[in-house]
Design a protein around this motif. Structure first.
Motif, short mmCIF file in Angstrom:
data_model
loop_
_atom_site.label_atom_id
_atom_site.label_comp_id
_atom_site.label_asym_id
_atom_site.label_seq_id
_atom_site.Cartn_x
_atom_site.Cartn_y
_atom_site.Cartn_z
N LEU A 198 -50.84 80.40 55.25
CA LEU A 198 -51.39 81.26 56.29
C LEU A 198 -50.75 80.86 57.60
CD1 LEU A 198 -55.15 81.14 55.24
CD2 LEU A 198 -53.52 83.03 54.86
N PHE A 199 -50.21 81.85 58.31
CA PHE A 199 -49.45 81.64 59.54
C PHE A 199 -50.07 82.50 60.62
CE2 PHE A 199 -46.14 83.28 62.34
CZ PHE A 199 -45.17 82.31 62.47
N ARG A 200 -50.19 81.95 61.82
CA ARG A 200 -50.63 82.76 62.96
C ARG A 200 -49.57 82.61 64.05
NH1 ARG A 200 -56.41 84.00 65.52
NH2 ARG A 200 -56.16 85.63 63.96
N GLY A 201 -49.11 83.76 64.54
CA GLY A 201 -48.14 83.76 65.61
C GLY A 201 -48.68 84.46 66.84
N LYS A 202 -48.38 83.88 67.98
CA LYS A 202 -48.72 84.50 69.26
C LYS A 202 -47.42 84.97 69.88
CE LYS A 202 -52.77 81.62 69.74
NZ LYS A 202 -53.45 80.58 70.52
N SER A 203 -47.40 86.21 70.31
CA SER A 203 -46.18 86.80 70.84
C SER A 203 -46.26 86.99 72.35
CB SER A 203 -45.91 88.15 70.17
OG SER A 203 -46.89 89.09 70.55
N TYR A 204 -45.06 87.07 72.94
CA TYR A 204 -44.95 87.34 74.37
C TYR A 204 -43.81 88.33 74.58
CZ TYR A 204 -44.64 86.78 79.39
OH TYR A 204 -44.63 87.03 80.73
N ARG A 205 -44.11 89.43 75.24
CA ARG A 205 -43.10 90.46 75.49
C ARG A 205 -42.25 90.05 76.69
NH1 ARG A 205 -45.91 95.12 76.58
NH2 ARG A 205 -45.31 95.12 78.74
N ILE A 206 -40.95 90.07 76.49
CA ILE A 206 -40.00 89.78 77.56
C ILE A 206 -39.35 91.10 77.98
CG2 ILE A 206 -39.63 87.40 76.82
CD1 ILE A 206 -37.02 88.33 75.46
N SER A 207 -38.43 91.04 78.91
CA SER A 207 -37.80 92.28 79.37
C SER A 207 -36.82 92.81 78.32
CB SER A 207 -37.08 92.04 80.70
OG SER A 207 -36.02 91.13 80.51
N GLY A 208 -36.61 94.09 78.37
CA GLY A 208 -35.61 94.73 77.51
C GLY A 208 -36.18 95.34 76.25
N GLU A 209 -35.26 95.97 75.54
CA GLU A 209 -35.60 96.66 74.29
C GLU A 209 -34.70 96.15 73.18
OE1 GLU A 209 -36.47 101.16 75.42
OE2 GLU A 209 -34.51 100.48 76.09
N VAL A 210 -35.17 96.22 71.95
CA VAL A 210 -34.35 95.88 70.80
C VAL A 210 -33.19 96.86 70.70
CG1 VAL A 210 -34.29 95.59 68.29
CG2 VAL A 210 -36.31 94.86 69.60
N ILE A 211 -33.51 98.15 70.78
CA ILE A 211 -32.48 99.20 70.82
C ILE A 211 -32.34 99.57 72.28
CG2 ILE A 211 -31.79 101.49 70.04
CD1 ILE A 211 -33.73 101.10 67.65
#
Length: 155
Positions: A134-147
């Motif tokens: 079982l894994f828990r990840g916390k994310s943070y949005r940075i600038s830019g787009e994948v595409i």
């Protein structure tokens, strides 16, 4: 997509396009033989067959590789909105070993997304469907787009 709130079909198409774009650049995940099984907004399922070169001195799958599988599913889930997103913290609980020849399946599910942060839970199962981590990840949005530039094209 002509407005800021895509319909379900547009959101799904975006998630698939983002996954395809990330996959083309993701040398680590590709080198480990992982496969994207499913992706949708806030969700990803990725599999990996445990090869002989992935087992440790106890002849079980190295925990770091199980973590990498879970982390990859997390990455595809949290980037599915085409907003560059990275991990800010992750933890994993190992519940059972993965074995050579097993195909492990990591299913990442968004639990929360607000502002720049998100929380994702990933369940890793073996070929028999037994939960091994079982894994828990916390994310943070940075600038830019994948595409890059996609948001500007849709405005």
């Amino acid at each position: 997509m002509t407005d800021k709130h895509p319909n379900a079909a547009e959101a799904q198409a975006l998630a698939e396009a983002v996954a395809e774009c990330m996959w083309a650049r993701d040398r680590a995940t590709n080198a480990l033989g992982m496969k994207i099984e499913a992706v949708r907004p806030g969700y990803a399922r990725i599999s990996m067959t445990v090869r002989g070169d992935m087992v440790n001195g106890h002849h079980i799958c190295h925990g770091g590789l199980i973590f990498t599988l879970a982390d990859s599913a997390f990455a595809y889930a949290c980037n599915s909105y085409n907003k560059n997103t990275v991990a800010s913290a992750c933890n994993i609980d190992f519940l059972a070993p993965g074995r050579e020849g097993d195909t492990l399946d990591a299913e990442a599910v968004e639990q929360s997304q607000a502002g720049r942060t998100g929380v994702y839970d990933v369940t890793v199962r073996d070929s028999a469907g037994k939960t091994i981590a079982l894994f828990r990840g916390k994310s943070y949005r940075i600038s830019g787009e994948v595409i890059a530039g996609l948001a500007a094209e849709k405005s």
